[in-house]
Design a protein around this motif. Structure first.
Motif, PDB file in Angstrom:
ATOM      1  N   ASP A 116       2.346   6.499  -3.777  1.00 10.06           N
ATOM      2  CA  ASP A 116       2.344   5.681  -5.001  1.00 10.06           C
ATOM      3  C   ASP A 116       1.788   4.422  -4.864  1.00 10.06           C
ATOM      4  O   ASP A 116       1.728   3.685  -5.738  1.00 10.06           O
ATOM      5  N   ASP A 117       2.348   3.783  -3.739  1.00 12.07           N
ATOM      6  CA  ASP A 117       2.314   2.418  -3.256  1.00 12.07           C
ATOM      7  C   ASP A 117       0.350   1.824  -3.547  1.00 12.07           C
ATOM      8  O   ASP A 117       0.152   0.980  -3.808  1.00 12.07           O
ATOM      9  N   TYR A 146      -1.528   4.249  -5.171  1.00 12.20           N
ATOM     10  CA  TYR A 146      -2.336   4.843  -6.342  1.00 12.20           C
ATOM     11  C   TYR A 146      -2.968   4.113  -7.442  1.00 12.20           C
ATOM     12  O   TYR A 146      -4.021   4.291  -7.818  1.00 12.20           O
ATOM     13  N   THR A 147      -2.189   2.729  -7.724  1.00 16.91           N
ATOM     14  CA  THR A 147      -2.886   1.856  -8.810  1.00 16.91           C
ATOM     15  C   THR A 147      -4.194   1.491  -8.068  1.00 16.91           C
ATOM     16  O   THR A 147      -4.964   1.214  -9.058  1.00 16.91           O
ATOM     17  N   THR A 148      -4.416   1.028  -6.915  1.00 15.05           N
ATOM     18  CA  THR A 148      -5.385   0.590  -6.498  1.00 15.05           C
ATOM     19  C   THR A 148      -6.577   1.510  -6.312  1.00 15.05           C
ATOM     20  O   THR A 148      -7.634   1.214  -6.871  1.00 15.05           O
ATOM     21  N   THR A 196      -6.750   4.234  -8.462  1.00 11.49           N
ATOM     22  CA  THR A 196      -7.142   4.687  -9.787  1.00 11.49           C
ATOM     23  C   THR A 196      -7.860   3.591 -10.309  1.00 11.49           C
ATOM     24  O   THR A 196      -9.037   3.875 -11.039  1.00 11.49           O
ATOM     25  N   LEU A 197      -7.635   2.287 -10.070  1.00 13.50           N
ATOM     26  CA  LEU A 197      -8.706   1.246 -10.353  1.00 13.50           C
ATOM     27  C   LEU A 197     -10.149   1.338  -9.822  1.00 13.50           C
ATOM     28  O   LEU A 197     -11.026   1.005 -10.556  1.00 13.50           O
ATOM     29  N   THR A 218     -11.593  -2.547  -2.976  1.00  9.34           N
ATOM     30  CA  THR A 218     -10.359  -1.749  -2.623  1.00  9.34           C
ATOM     31  C   THR A 218      -9.915  -1.452  -1.499  1.00  9.34           C
ATOM     32  O   THR A 218      -8.916  -1.709  -1.006  1.00  9.34           O
ATOM     33  N   LYS A 229      -1.334  -3.005   1.954  1.00 10.94           N
ATOM     34  CA  LYS A 229      -0.499  -1.892   1.526  1.00 10.94           C
ATOM     35  C   LYS A 229       0.109  -1.177   3.138  1.00 10.94           C
ATOM     36  O   LYS A 229      -0.533  -1.318   4.062  1.00 10.94           O
TER      37      LYS A 229
END
Length: 163
Positions: free
Chosen positions: A109-110, A112-114, A116-117, A128, A135
């Motif tokens: 989850d930590d 995930y945002t990166t 997804t972008l 990325t 992280k």
């Protein structure tokens, strides 16, 4: 090596079950050497499935013997090869070689945002990879064949009071 598998049920006899979504390392039985990560995943799975109770199964594996006798794909870090591999698996487009074991960082989850972008084309591969360096990445060991599963020995569960 001690491995953990978080779920909503105790898994004393792991099986390869078709998944209904595309995961980081493709098809297989997912484990980690990090107990806290497995506990967190057990909570997420139980909440998502709305069934069962948080459970973390514990296994032992003689990784020296298993890795010598099986095919292994090993990623030391979240590098370009890892990013390409995870991207292809998550999109359902991986067509490369199959392995018995796949070991490397988990896009939790930590991350995930990166991730997804990156998948959406907002971040470049370089941006990325740079973002992933800061992280805290846990690991995962995926057993993706019956041969790999044969090396896994169930030794118990994490006590409920630790979950």
């Amino acid at each position: 090596m001690i491995l953990y598998h978080g779920s909503n049920v105790i898994v004393s006899k792991p099986k390869l079950i078709e998944q209904n979504r595309f995961l980081d390392f493709g098809f297989g039985f997912y484990t980690t050497t990090n107990k806290a990560q497995a506990i967190g995943f057990a909570g997420k799975v139980t909440k998502r499935r709305k069934d069962g109770e948080k459970a973390v199964s514990i296994y032992e594996i003689d990784e020296i013997r298993a890795f010598e006798e099986c095919s292994v794909l090993h990623f030391d870090s979240a590098n370009e090869a890892w990013l390409d591999f995870v991207s292809e698996n998550r999109s359902g487009n991986y067509t490369g070689k199959s392995y018995d074991f796949i070991f490397g960082p988990v896009a939790n989850d930590d991350v995930y945002t990166t991730f997804t972008l990156y998948s959406a084309g907002v971040l470049t591969k370089e941006q990325t990879l740079e973002a992933l360096k800061i992280k805290k990445l846990y690991n995962q060991l995926v057993l993706s064949s019956e041969k790999a599963l044969s090396y896994l020995k169930f030794i118990g569960t994490v006590p409920q009071e630790e979950l």
